[in-house]
Design an enzyme around this catalytic site. Structure first.
Site, PDB file in Angstrom:
ATOM      1  N   THR A  84       0.824  -1.214   0.000  1.00  0.00           N
ATOM      2  CA  THR A  84       0.000   0.000   0.000  1.00  0.00           C
ATOM      3  C   THR A  84       0.853   1.256   0.000  1.00  0.00           C
ATOM      4  O   THR A  84       1.992   1.248   0.504  1.00  0.00           O
ATOM      5  CB  THR A  84      -0.911   0.013   1.244  1.00  0.00           C
ATOM      6  OG1 THR A  84      -1.578   1.275   1.357  1.00  0.00           O
ATOM      7  CG2 THR A  84      -0.113  -0.221   2.528  1.00  0.00           C
ATOM      8  N   TYR A 115      -2.186   0.212  10.894  1.00  0.00           N
ATOM      9  CA  TYR A 115      -2.288  -0.369   9.552  1.00  0.00           C
ATOM     10  C   TYR A 115      -1.018  -0.123   8.753  1.00  0.00           C
ATOM     11  O   TYR A 115      -0.470  -1.034   8.114  1.00  0.00           O
ATOM     12  CB  TYR A 115      -3.495   0.209   8.816  1.00  0.00           C
ATOM     13  CG  TYR A 115      -3.586  -0.204   7.361  1.00  0.00           C
ATOM     14  CD1 TYR A 115      -3.985  -1.486   7.016  1.00  0.00           C
ATOM     15  CD2 TYR A 115      -3.265   0.690   6.343  1.00  0.00           C
ATOM     16  CE1 TYR A 115      -4.058  -1.874   5.684  1.00  0.00           C
ATOM     17  CE2 TYR A 115      -3.338   0.317   5.016  1.00  0.00           C
ATOM     18  CZ  TYR A 115      -3.736  -0.969   4.688  1.00  0.00           C
ATOM     19  OH  TYR A 115      -3.788  -1.339   3.366  1.00  0.00           O
TER      20      TYR A 115
END
Length: 344
Positions: free
Chosen positions: A128, A170
């Site tokens: 990501t 995250y």
């Protein structure tokens, strides 16, 4: 005749996963899907795959943290696409250990299953852009209802020389997974590569407020429901249509010999950079009615601007120009209309 060896896709019933599985099966590969079916829409995606490829698809309903399941599913795999993950920043803040266990520990468990194989099996990881942190050091200015960098050199986007900077649980868990995957190439010779994705959108996406914002906006608009914008709505992302993302994953496997041990930023690039407000305006034009929006405070770690410099990934994987976002949005709207889908 010996049985054909499958391609393993973890998270294969998710949005990107099911599109990748569909392309692999259509190309003649047997595919083993490993998925816990925890995500909204995963069961319907799996049903869709089984209907389209009844002889190509096999399924293991299991958690990515289950070492025994990973040992079994990797035993004969010819390649692994690792997409199983906890994908929401908000969930990571509410349950940081769960987030770590799925994203970081689950990835290491999978890597160890592959390391025990005598054969060097390729692994491609879905990472990501959040590994780069909130990019708060970049000076921005407002331009046409969107934040843009003041430095003209950044207008082409963020490239892979940008230092990683993990923000939110995250970002930490995905960043750790990213680095472990790269290191297993260095330390153990496992042919791995990492694709650090910006915003991917398209068919089979069950967008929610926490993940899959383009689909979420469109579904809310179709239902005549308001959209909540966190922050000022002028934050910018480069969006990439799912077909182009899948093509990149397949190219990474084909070229694993030359890209092993490397990470690439994958997104739509500057030509597909759009702010949340601009996307809502485009959806309003597409649906023929205004989209009601309301505002809420900024969420932790949110990037006001992220655009991918696609130079390296395009060259390394020989990728074509991505679909313009306006055309991709129209395709998604047509798909939702054909399915009769609106917000859940």
């Amino acid at each position: 005749m010996a049985p054909r060896r499958p391609v393993l896709v973890t998270g294969g019933a998710g949005f990107i996963g099911c599109n990748l599985v569909d392309r692999l099966a259509a190309g003649g590969h047997d595919v083993l899907v490993l998925d816990s079916l925890a995500r909204v829409g995963a069961e319907s995606n799996l049903d869709w795959l089984r209907c389209r490829h009844p002889r190509r698809i096999s399924v293991a309903i299991a958690d990515i943290r289950d070492a025994d399941a990973l040992a079994q599913t990797t035993h004969d795999a010819v390649a692994v696409f690792h997409l199983a993950a906890q994908v929401a920043v908000t969930t990571s803040l509410a349950a940081p250990f769960e987030d770590f266990a799925v994203n970081a520990l689950g990835t290491v468990t999978l890597l160890e299953a592959l390391r025990r194989r005598a054969e060097k099996v390729p692994l491609i990881l879905a990472s990501t852009n959040k590994v780069y942190g909130d990019l708060s050091d970049i000076t921005l200015a407002l331009e046409d209802d969107a934040w843009r960098p003041v430095d003209p050199r950044l207008r082409r986007g963020i490239d892979e020389s940008r230092p990683v900077s993990f923000h939110t649980p995250y970002g930490c868990s995905k960043g750790a997974a990213d680095q472990y995957v790269l290191d297993w190439a260095r330390s153990f010779g496992i042919p791995t590569t990492v694709l650090r994705m910006s915003c991917i959108y398209g068919t089979r996406q069950h967008g929610t407020e926490d993940q899959g914002w383009v689909a979420h906006f469109l579904l809310r608009a179709r239902a005549g429901e308001p959209v909540t914008l966190y922050g000022d709505g002028r934050q910018v992302r480069d969006v990439l249509y799912i077909d182009d993302a899948v093509a990149a994953y397949l190219a990474a496997w084909r070229r694993i010999g030359s890209v092993a041990g490397r990470a690439f930023n994958l997104g739509g690039g500057p030509a597909n950079a759009v702010s949340l407000r601009q996307m809502l305006a485009a959806i309003a034009r597409l649906t023929g009615r205004p989209v009601v929006s309301r505002f809420a405070p900024w969420r932790p770690g949110d990037q006001r601007w992220f655009v991918t410099d696609t130079t390296r990934v395009t060259a390394a994987l020989d990728l074509p120009q991505p679909l313009p976002w306006q055309q991709g949005l129209a395709r998604l709207a047509d798909a939702f209309a054909a399915e009769g889908r609106a917000a859940a």
